[in-house]
Every structure is written in C-alpha cells, then in structure tokens.
Design a protein around this motif. Structure first.
Motif, PDB file in Angstrom:
ATOM      1  N   LYS A 356       0.831  -1.206   0.000  1.00 25.23           N
ATOM      2  CA  LYS A 356       0.000   0.000   0.000  1.00 25.23           C
ATOM      3  C   LYS A 356       0.864   1.255   0.000  1.00 25.23           C
ATOM      4  N   THR A 357       1.980   1.226   0.745  1.00 27.05           N
ATOM      5  CA  THR A 357       2.880   2.373   0.773  1.00 27.05           C
ATOM      6  C   THR A 357       3.475   2.624  -0.614  1.00 27.05           C
ATOM      7  N   ARG A 358       3.879   1.522  -1.270  1.00 26.24           N
ATOM      8  CA  ARG A 358       4.440   1.661  -2.612  1.00 26.24           C
ATOM      9  C   ARG A 358       3.414   2.262  -3.566  1.00 26.24           C
ATOM     10  N   ILE A 359       2.175   1.778  -3.452  1.00 24.87           N
ATOM     11  CA  ILE A 359       1.117   2.303  -4.326  1.00 24.87           C
ATOM     12  C   ILE A 359       0.852   3.771  -4.025  1.00 24.87           C
ATOM     13  N   GLU A 360       0.852   4.136  -2.721  1.00 23.52           N
ATOM     14  CA  GLU A 360       0.613   5.530  -2.345  1.00 23.52           C
ATOM     15  C   GLU A 360       1.730   6.430  -2.850  1.00 23.52           C
ATOM     16  N   VAL A 361       2.989   5.934  -2.758  1.00 27.46           N
ATOM     17  CA  VAL A 361       4.107   6.735  -3.264  1.00 27.46           C
ATOM     18  C   VAL A 361       3.957   6.967  -4.768  1.00 27.46           C
ATOM     19  N   GLN A 362       3.578   5.895  -5.485  1.00 24.78           N
ATOM     20  CA  GLN A 362       3.377   6.047  -6.917  1.00 24.78           C
ATOM     21  C   GLN A 362       2.231   7.013  -7.210  1.00 24.78           C
ATOM     22  N   LYS A 363       1.168   6.863  -6.417  1.00 27.33           N
ATOM     23  CA  LYS A 363       0.024   7.749  -6.610  1.00 27.33           C
ATOM     24  C   LYS A 363       0.414   9.206  -6.359  1.00 27.33           C
ATOM     25  N   LYS A 364       1.186   9.437  -5.292  1.00 26.29           N
ATOM     26  CA  LYS A 364       1.642  10.788  -4.970  1.00 26.29           C
ATOM     27  C   LYS A 364       2.537  11.336  -6.080  1.00 26.29           C
ATOM     28  N   HIS A 365       3.397  10.436  -6.608  1.00 23.68           N
ATOM     29  CA  HIS A 365       4.294  10.871  -7.682  1.00 23.68           C
ATOM     30  C   HIS A 365       3.496  11.285  -8.904  1.00 23.68           C
TER      31      HIS A 365
END
Length: 589
Positions: A356-365
């Motif tokens: 989920k953190t990886r997905i959130e980082v990608q989403k934020k990017h």
C-alpha cells in the motif's frame, strides 16, 4: 475496585482460582462430611455401648428385687402359717441366723403393737425411723416399699426395703430389710469396666442410691444441675448435655420399683478422642494439600498465561505501530499453532502495508506530475498572451528577448526528473520570468529580492515562486497606480527547523472572502487570458497548485498562507521543512 476487576478478568487468575480453590473446596466439603459422619458413628457406637450397660444393670436390679421378694415371701409364709405369741415371735426371729439375702445387712419385724423383733436381739419399741417405715409400708399398695437412703453408723449408706404381712386373722406386721448399698453397688458396677462411663442409680427424689463416677468432682458438680433438669423435665431416653466446660452423652432408664432411675453418662471428648486426633491429622493433610494445590495451580496458570501475555504484549506493540517484533514460543501445543498463525498474519499485514505504501508513493508521484503538467500550460498561456500584447503595442523588437526568456524558463520547468532545486536556481528562473514580464509591463512594477544568501543552498520545489509572483503581477499590481508597484521576495529560517519564504506586493489587495477561496479545491480559477482590466484579486490555479504540491510532499502542516488587506496589498507565506542541499545533490527529492 478497578485493580480487582482487572485481575479477575485475567484468564490466568481464573485458571488459578478454578484449579486451586475448587478442588480445595471439594476436599474441604468431603472432609467435613466424613468428619461429621465419623462423629455420628462414634456417638452411635457409644450410645449402643451405654444401652447395653443399662440393659445389663436393669437385669441385675430386677434379679435382686426378685430375690428380695422371694426371701420376704418365705418369711411371710412362715409367719402366716401359725399364730405366734410375742415370745414365739422372738424365738422365730432368733432362729433366722443367716440373712435371707447377701445384700441385706439386717432384717426385723415391726408388729402393730409397736414392737421390733430381730435376730439375737431383745424385743424393743419402735424408733421414729421404724414408725416411718411401718406407716409408709402399710399405706402403700405395693408389695415392696423402699425407704431411704440414709446413713447408718459403722455401715454407711443404707436403704430399707419393707413389705406388709397380713394373715387371714389380721395384720401381723411389717417385715423390713436394711439393704447395704455398698454391696448393691459392688454387684451393679462390676460389669462396667469402661474407664470413662459413669453410672448413677437415683430414687424418686433423684438422691443417688448407687454411684460410679469416673470424672472429677468439679466436673460432676457442674454437670449435676443440668442432669437433674433433664431427668425432671424432659422425657427423652438419651440426651447430649452441655455444660460450660464440656459435653456429655447421657442415657436413662426407669428400673426397679419404677420410681428408680438408672443413668449412664460419659464425656464426649473421651469417646471422640480418636476422631479429634484424626481431625488434627486431616487438618494437617488439608493444609499440605492446599499448599500443593496452590503451587500446582500457580504453575498451571503461569504455563497457560505466559503465551497469552506474550500475545497481548505483541498486540500492544502493533497498536503502537511496531510490526517488526515476533513471538517465539518453545512449545508444541495449541499455543504454538496460534503463535505461528499470529506471526504469519503479521507478515501478511506488513507485506500489505508495504504494498500500500508503494502504491501511495506512486500515486503521490503521479499527482505531483499532474500538478506540474498543469502549471506548465498555465504559465505558457500567460506568456503567449504577453507576446500577443507586444504585437498589439507594436513592440516587435522585444519579442525575441521574450522568446529567449521563455525558452530558458521552459528548460527550468520541463525537467521532469528534477523536481527539486535550490533556492538559488529557483531565483534565477524567477528573474528570467520577471524580465519577460517587465518587457510587457514596463514601468508598472519592480521586484526586489531579500532572501539571504545563506539560504541559497536550501531545497525548494521547482516552480514555487514563479506562480505566486505571476499572480502579484497580473492580479495585484494596478496599471493606473501613481507609482510602480513593488513586489518583494524574501525568506528566513525559523527556529522550528522550517523555512519561510514570502512574496509581498503593495497592490490592490483582496477582501477576506476572496482570500478564503483562493486555496480551496472548489474554487473556480479566474481565466488569465481575460483582459487585465477585467481581473481583480489573485488567480487561484497557480497558488492552489503550489499549495497542494507542498502538502503532498511535506504534510498538511505546510504549504501556503495568504494574508491580504483591500487597498494595501497581499502577502503569500511559503512554509516547508528546511533541508540543506550539498553540491551535487540538487535533484535528490
């Protein structure tokens, strides 16, 4: 109460109580039942033993009375078979050398004329005692009449047994025998060999005829009033009599002339001595058993509670955000299975959080990229609008300068892989933009830079200052101002470790309701392409873009803050964490 409630709600404490107190209570109850049963059994056995003594003594007394009747009957037969003169009566008496019964100490005949005849004695007149015996015997309807006891010199306790002699010609007199109670006692007590059972033979007035006491005189004195009360008022054949110092088991029976009472009694502590010793042994065993059960229950509760407490501590760590710790149990039971399942669940949770953190980082990017792509066409639109204005004003010689500045700005803004830059580079790009706008709006505004050089190596997001200065130029400074508008770009390092940059102008300002809407996502941005004279206040698209990018990177505590006063100007504060960038690290996010 909260501590007690917390302790009671723990499973280890419940197991301790269930495995220690319940078995102890069962043993205690069973022991109490067994103890009560043993006491009842011993009491019944003692009661049966006393009843046997009562029956035997009753037989002895009845046998003695029967023999007394037989002796009196023989003497009566001789006296009624012939008429005796006084001298003949004395001769007959002298012939009775031996007592008719072994328990008789003496015998005599009382005649109606007030004379007494006895063996080897001269006839004598009645004494007061003789008169009493004669009158009681004559007045009684019974065949044998007891009188006494009384004390006789050189003999001790004595009792008189008498019977009336009547012939066909009239009353001959009263035959009386003096009963030696010591001899009677020897006869009655020789069967009672128990060292603790006492015996009393009482007359109608509850005066002892025979006594066999096997307790101290003081104890007997304490018992006697309670014993008399039972004999007088309660018809029960057996009774447990309590005194201040002890308890007694007593059994009574009417014997002899039916106005005699035979009583056997014994102190409870004597026949319960063995059970008392057993009671002490049982108490000691119970205490040892309770101690063993407490130790066993404690170890059992600890054995079961230990993995539970470890799991509870692990869940508390998870509650505080620590997902790294794991429970390790050196056992192979159900708790091991539960522990392994719990650890696997934590591994799964940790993997899901990382995903989920990886997905959130990608989403934020992607959100940041979208914002960056949003500001570029906005900036391009305004710049092309400026070129159009130069053409309208016939200032075509300045268009190449504008295009050159535009190209340099795009080199700064369109570098997708270099999101962060230094304040020095951001100021250089801002100066290109200000130069571009100064060509279009010559003499309308000027910009002064008040950022200390020691801040030049701190990081800043690309295109942070330009949209704010652009809003100040297009929407803050008025073309009809008496003097050129002033735009100030400054900054300082705050004590909390954050960096504060600001853009301030002395333009027209805004009302409070307009300020509140600038950073709101629902705000519909003004169209920068509209003619300058139709614009008032700030265009929110650039400001909101910068504000959201800062918050996506550094959190909701950071971003823009706008303060404005109508007719005096506007100030936009930019606050974010201060991070110093070493040479060569300009592009590290």
């Amino acid at each position: 109460m909260s501590r007690i409630s917390l302790l009671w709600n723990q499973i280890g404490f419940k197991i301790f109580v269930a495995s220690s107190l319940i078995p102890f209570a069962v043993v205690f109850v069973l022991g109490s039942i067994a103890y009560s049963y043993s006491i009842q059994t011993l009491t019944n056995n003692e009661h049966d033993k006393i009843n046997a003594l009562v029956s035997r003594t009753d037989e002895l007394i009845n046998d003695s009375i029967l023999q007394w009747r037989y002796a009196f009957s023989n003497m009566s037969y001789e006296l009624t078979s012939d008429d005796f003169s006084p001298d003949a009566l004395q001769t007959w008496a002298d012939q009775q050398v031996y007592p008719p019964h072994s328990q008789w100490a003496a015998w005599y005949l009382l005649t109606p004329d007030g004379m007494k005849y006895a063996t080897q004695q001269r006839p004598e007149e009645w004494s007061a005692h003789h008169r009493s015996v004669y009158n009681e015997t004559v007045d009684s309807a019974r065949d044998l009449v007891p009188t006494g006891p009384y004390m006789k010199a050189q003999r001790g306790a004595t009792m008189t047994i008498s019977t009336s002699i009547v012939s066909t010609t009239g009353r001959i007199g009263v035959l009386a025998a003096e009963l030696d109670l010591a001899r009677l006692a020897d006869e009655l007590t020789k069967w009672n060999r128990d060292p603790d059972i006492s015996m009393l033979l009482l007359n109608r007035e509850l005066v002892p005829l025979v006594s066999q006491l096997k307790l101290h005189q003081q104890a007997y004195n304490s018992l006697r009033p309670e014993l008399n009360e039972w004999l007088r008022s309660r018809p029960t054949a057996s009774e447990t009599i309590a005194t201040e110092d002890s308890r007694y088991l007593a059994v009574k029976s009417a014997v002899g002339f039916q106005d005699w009472t035979l009583v056997y009694f014994t102190e409870e502590q004597h026949f319960l001595a063995k059970i008392r010793a057993l009671q002490q042994g049982t108490l000691l065993f119970t205490l040892v058993f309770a101690l063993v059960m407490l130790l066993y229950s404690y170890q059992l509760a600890r054995y079961i509670n230990k993995p539970i407490r470890m799991l509870v501590r692990q869940t508390q760590h998870i509650q505080r955000g620590n997902l790294q710790a794991r429970v390790r149990l050196q056992r192979r039971d159900e708790f091991h299975t539960l522990n392994e399942a719990f650890n696997r669940m934590l591994d799964r949770i940790e993997a899901l959080i990382e995903e989920k953190t990886r997905i959130e980082v990608q989403k934020k990017h992607f959100q940041l990229k979208a914002l960056q792509y949003q500001i570029n066409p906005h900036f391009l639109f305004n710049t092309l609008n400026s070129i159009t204005s130069l053409l309208d004003l016939k200032r075509t010689e300045q268009i190449p300068v504008v295009i050159t500045s535009l190209v340099r700005l795009f080199q700064h803004t369109l570098n997708k892989d270099k999101e962060w830059t230094t304040i020095a580079q951001e100021l250089a790009a801002l100066q290109q933009y200000v130069e571009l706008q100064s060509i279009r709006y010559s003499g309308i505004f000027r910009v002064q830079y008040m950022i200390p050089q020691e801040l030049y190596r701190y990081r800043i997001l690309r295109m942070t200052l330009q949209p704010i200065v652009e809003n100040a130029i297009f929407h803050g400074i008025q073309e009809d101002q008496a003097e050129p508008g002033l735009i100030t770009v400054g900054g300082t390092l705050l004590e909390d470790g954050s960096l504060l940059l600001y853009v301030e102008d002395n333009g027209c300002g805004m009302p409070p309701e307009a300020v509140d809407k600038l950073l709101s996502p629902q705000d519909s941005p003004s169209q920068a392409s509209e003619p300058r004279k139709r614009l008032s206040g700030f265009n929110s698209i650039g400001l909101r873009n910068v504000h959201e990018r800062l918050q996506l990177h550094d959190g909701a505590a950071f971003g823009l803050r706008i303060r404005s006063e109508l007719g005096k100007g506007t100030r936009v504060d930019i606050r974010y964490p201060a991070i110093f960038i070493e040479v060569g690290e300009e592009h590290t996010p």
